[in-house]
Each structure stands twice: as structure tokens, then as C-alpha cells.
Design an enzyme around this catalytic site. Structure first.
Site, PDB file in Angstrom:
ATOM      1  N   ILE A  18       0.823  -1.220   0.000  1.00 57.10           N
ATOM      2  CA  ILE A  18       0.000   0.000   0.000  1.00 57.10           C
ATOM      3  C   ILE A  18       0.856   1.269   0.000  1.00 57.10           C
ATOM      4  CG2 ILE A  18      -0.286   0.288   2.521  1.00 57.10           C
ATOM      5  CD1 ILE A  18      -3.331   0.663   1.925  1.00 57.10           C
ATOM      6  N   ASP A  41       1.351  -0.616   9.585  1.00 62.61           N
ATOM      7  CA  ASP A  41       1.667   0.599  10.354  1.00 62.61           C
ATOM      8  C   ASP A  41       3.176   0.881  10.285  1.00 62.61           C
ATOM      9  OD1 ASP A  41       1.300   2.732  12.067  1.00 62.61           O
ATOM     10  OD2 ASP A  41       0.785   1.533  13.836  1.00 62.61           O
ATOM     11  N   THR A 129      -6.594  -7.687  10.239  1.00 64.10           N
ATOM     12  CA  THR A 129      -6.421  -9.100   9.870  1.00 64.10           C
ATOM     13  C   THR A 129      -5.004  -9.630  10.082  1.00 64.10           C
ATOM     14  OG1 THR A 129      -5.938  -8.590   7.549  1.00 64.10           O
ATOM     15  CG2 THR A 129      -8.254  -8.951   8.148  1.00 64.10           C
ATOM     16  N   TYR A 132      -4.029  -8.104  14.840  1.00 70.49           N
ATOM     17  CA  TYR A 132      -5.276  -8.037  15.605  1.00 70.49           C
ATOM     18  C   TYR A 132      -6.191  -9.251  15.405  1.00 70.49           C
ATOM     19  CZ  TYR A 132      -4.405  -3.350  17.486  1.00 70.49           C
ATOM     20  OH  TYR A 132      -3.892  -2.277  18.180  1.00 70.49           O
TER      21      TYR A 132
HETATM   22  N1  AR6 Z   1       0.675  -3.117   2.279  1.00 67.19           N
HETATM   23  C1  AR6 Z   1      -0.574  -3.668   2.325  1.00 67.19           C
HETATM   24  N2  AR6 Z   1      -0.970  -4.508   3.301  1.00 67.19           N
HETATM   25  C2  AR6 Z   1      -0.076  -4.828   4.253  1.00 67.19           C
HETATM   26  C3  AR6 Z   1       1.247  -4.311   4.274  1.00 67.19           C
HETATM   27  C4  AR6 Z   1       1.607  -3.418   3.226  1.00 67.19           C
HETATM   28  N3  AR6 Z   1       2.816  -2.861   3.169  1.00 67.19           N
HETATM   29  N4  AR6 Z   1       1.888  -4.822   5.370  1.00 67.19           N
HETATM   30  C5  AR6 Z   1       1.020  -5.645   5.983  1.00 67.19           C
HETATM   31  N5  AR6 Z   1      -0.166  -5.655   5.317  1.00 67.19           N
HETATM   32  P1  AR6 Z   1      -1.504  -5.512  10.508  1.00 67.19           P
HETATM   33  P2  AR6 Z   1      -3.808  -5.081  12.308  1.00 67.19           P
HETATM   34  C6  AR6 Z   1      -1.411  -6.379   5.632  1.00 67.19           C
HETATM   35  O1  AR6 Z   1      -0.906  -6.471  11.475  1.00 67.19           O
HETATM   36  O2  AR6 Z   1      -4.154  -6.523  12.252  1.00 67.19           O
HETATM   37  C7  AR6 Z   1       0.445  -2.833  14.237  1.00 67.19           C
HETATM   38  O3  AR6 Z   1       1.524  -3.112  15.080  1.00 67.19           O
HETATM   39  C8  AR6 Z   1      -1.292  -7.667   6.421  1.00 67.19           C
HETATM   40  O4  AR6 Z   1      -0.980  -8.757   5.573  1.00 67.19           O
HETATM   41  O5  AR6 Z   1      -0.611  -4.504   9.865  1.00 67.19           O
HETATM   42  O6  AR6 Z   1      -4.904  -4.069  12.132  1.00 67.19           O
HETATM   43  C9  AR6 Z   1      -0.360  -1.622  14.699  1.00 67.19           C
HETATM   44  O7  AR6 Z   1       0.446  -0.644  15.330  1.00 67.19           O
HETATM   45  C10 AR6 Z   1      -2.692  -7.775   7.008  1.00 67.19           C
HETATM   46  O8  AR6 Z   1      -3.574  -8.416   6.076  1.00 67.19           O
HETATM   47  O9  AR6 Z   1      -2.698  -4.648  11.213  1.00 67.19           O
HETATM   48  C11 AR6 Z   1      -1.336  -2.226  15.656  1.00 67.19           C
HETATM   49  O10 AR6 Z   1      -0.778  -2.391  16.944  1.00 67.19           O
HETATM   50  C12 AR6 Z   1      -3.153  -6.322   7.155  1.00 67.19           C
HETATM   51  O11 AR6 Z   1      -2.179  -5.537   6.464  1.00 67.19           O
HETATM   52  C13 AR6 Z   1      -1.613  -3.577  15.058  1.00 67.19           C
HETATM   53  O12 AR6 Z   1      -0.464  -3.921  14.281  1.00 67.19           O
HETATM   54  C14 AR6 Z   1      -3.284  -5.825   8.580  1.00 67.19           C
HETATM   55  O13 AR6 Z   1      -2.239  -6.366   9.384  1.00 67.19           O
HETATM   56  C15 AR6 Z   1      -2.802  -3.525  14.128  1.00 67.19           C
HETATM   57  O14 AR6 Z   1      -3.088  -4.834  13.691  1.00 67.19           O
END
Ligand code: AR6
Length: 191
Positions: A18, A41, A129, A132
Site C-alpha cells: 500500500i 503501520d 487481519t 489483531y
Molecule cells: N501493504 C498492504 N498490506 C499490508 C502491508 C503493506 N505494506 N503490510 C502488511 N499488510 P496488521 P492489524 C497487511 O498487522 O491486524 C500494528 O503493530 C497484512 O498482511 O498490519 O490491524 C499496529 O500498530 C494484514 O492483512 O494490522 C497495531 O498495533 C493487514 O495488512 C496492530 O499492528 C493488517 O495487518 C494492528 O493490527
């Protein structure tokens, strides 16, 4: 890429990172402390640079925590965007603690924030996903249904919504669900 049409607007399903996709607003999957972290993040702060965190620190001083379902906006630093909307997804427990409503609220809140800023394009990761723990299929369905319903209910500047999946297998889940939504829309339209 897979496209669902909502009138003249598009919901696009895109596989990729993203932080590399140019839009007006990129949605981040943040935590309620707005403190940065891993996953998307971490990638957003790494690619965007320290300007984003300094604005978040000022917001934190003003509002404290951001509750699950909510979002705050910052500049996008070096990212190919004007804004980052930091959405706080629910931490998934047993699915009976309001997680679905909070996840829906993340998508709706960010779309409303885009409309308020007269933004045309916005991208979302699959919120909640990763760390969390929200079951991927269920979260994908919520994302697709919430965005489609919002696009149908709101005329205005938002014309392209990109839902971005980080892996080919995640992209396939979204595309399969989108095909089902598309055929139910088509049968609804002909009946
Ligand atoms: N581009 C697109 N999608 C991504 C990318 C990227 N560069 N990197 C990961 N994903 P997560 P959450 C996807 O864990 O579950 C953090 O520490 C990944 O495959 O990033 O909402 C925050 O600070 C997954 O499908 O977010 C919070 O503490 C999706 O992004 C916590 O994690 C979400 O995974 C939030 O957890």
C-alpha cells in the site's frame, strides 16, 4: 486487479504494498495509542518518514487514545498521497464484543473523512487481519460490503476506493467474495 462498479465509481481490489500505490489518502491499520507498530503501520511510518509521527504525537496530546472504529488524519510525509488516515481496528476476541461494528466503522469513518476533504482516491489495507487476529474471510466481506454500501449511499468526490491485499492468497479471497457480490448485484438488477 478486480473492479466492482458502484454507478460511475469503482471499488478496486489490488494486490501489493500500500505504501507504493499513489492515491489521495492512504488508510493505516493503527493502534489506539497511535504509537506506531509493525505490519502495515510500520511500513507506512518507514516509507513516510518522521513527519507523520510528529503530527500523531500532537494529536495524541490533544485527544489521548483513539477508540477502535475511529480514525485520525495526518499528512503523508514522503508517501505518494496527501493524507494518511490512521484507523484503529478492533482486536478480535470471540467475535461477540462488537468487533464487526467497529471494523465497519473504520471503513465508514475513513470514507467520510475522504469526502469531507473532497478526496477522489483512497486506499485501505485489510484492517485488523494481521496482529489483531480478525478472521480474514469475515473481515474481507465486511470491507467489501461496507465500502459498496457507502459508495451507493454517497454521491460526491470519492470516485476510486482501492482495497489492497499484501499477498496473492489474500487477493484471491477478496476476488472470490467480490465475484459473489457482483453476481448478486447482477441478479438483483435483472429481477
Ligand atoms: N501493504 C498492504 N498490506 C499490508 C502491508 C503493506 N505494506 N503490510 C502488511 N499488510 P496488521 P492489524 C497487511 O498487522 O491486524 C500494528 O503493530 C497484512 O498482511 O498490519 O490491524 C499496529 O500498530 C494484514 O492483512 O494490522 C497495531 O498495533 C493487514 O495488512 C496492530 O499492528 C493488517 O495487518 C494492528 O493490527
Amino acid at each position: 486487479m478486480f473492479v466492482l462498479n458502484a454507478g460511475s465509481r469503482e471499488l478496486q481490489l489490488v494486490e501489493g504494498d500500500i505504501t507504493k500505490i499513489a492515491v489521495d489518502a492512504i488508510v493505516n491499520a493503527a493502534n489506539s495509542h497511535l504509537a506506531g507498530g509493525g505490519g502495515v503501520d510500520g511500513a507506512i511510518h518507514a516509507a513516510g518518514g518522521p513527519e507523520i509521527m510528529s503530527e500523531l504525537s500532537a494529536i495524541r496530546q490533544r485527544i489521548g487514545r483513539c477508540p477502535a472504529g475511529g480514525a485520525v488524519a495526518t499528512n503523508a510525509g514522503r508517501l505518494p498521497a496527501k493524507f494518511v488516515f490512521h484507523a484503529v481496528g478492533p482486536i478480535y476476541g470471540d467475535g461477540k464484543a462488537g468487533e464487526a461494528a467497529q471494523l465497519e466503522s473504520c471503513y465508514r469513518t475513513c470514507l467520510n473523512m475522504a469526502a469531507e476533504r473532497k478526496i477522489e482516491t483512497i486506499s485501505f489495507p485489510s484492517i485488523s487481519t494481521g496482529a489483531y487476529g480478525y478472521p480474514f474471510h469475515d473481515a474481507s466481506l465486511i470491507a467489501l460490503q461496507t465500502v459498496m454500501a457507502w459508495l451507493k449511499a454517497h454521491a460526491g468526490p470519492v470516485s476510486v476506493v482501492k482495497l489492497v491485499q499484501f499477498s496473492a492468497s489474500d487477493h484471491r479471497v477478496y476476488c472470490n467474495l467480490a465475484r459473489k457480490i457482483q453476481s448478486s448485484l447482477a441478479s438483483g438488477a435483472s429481477s
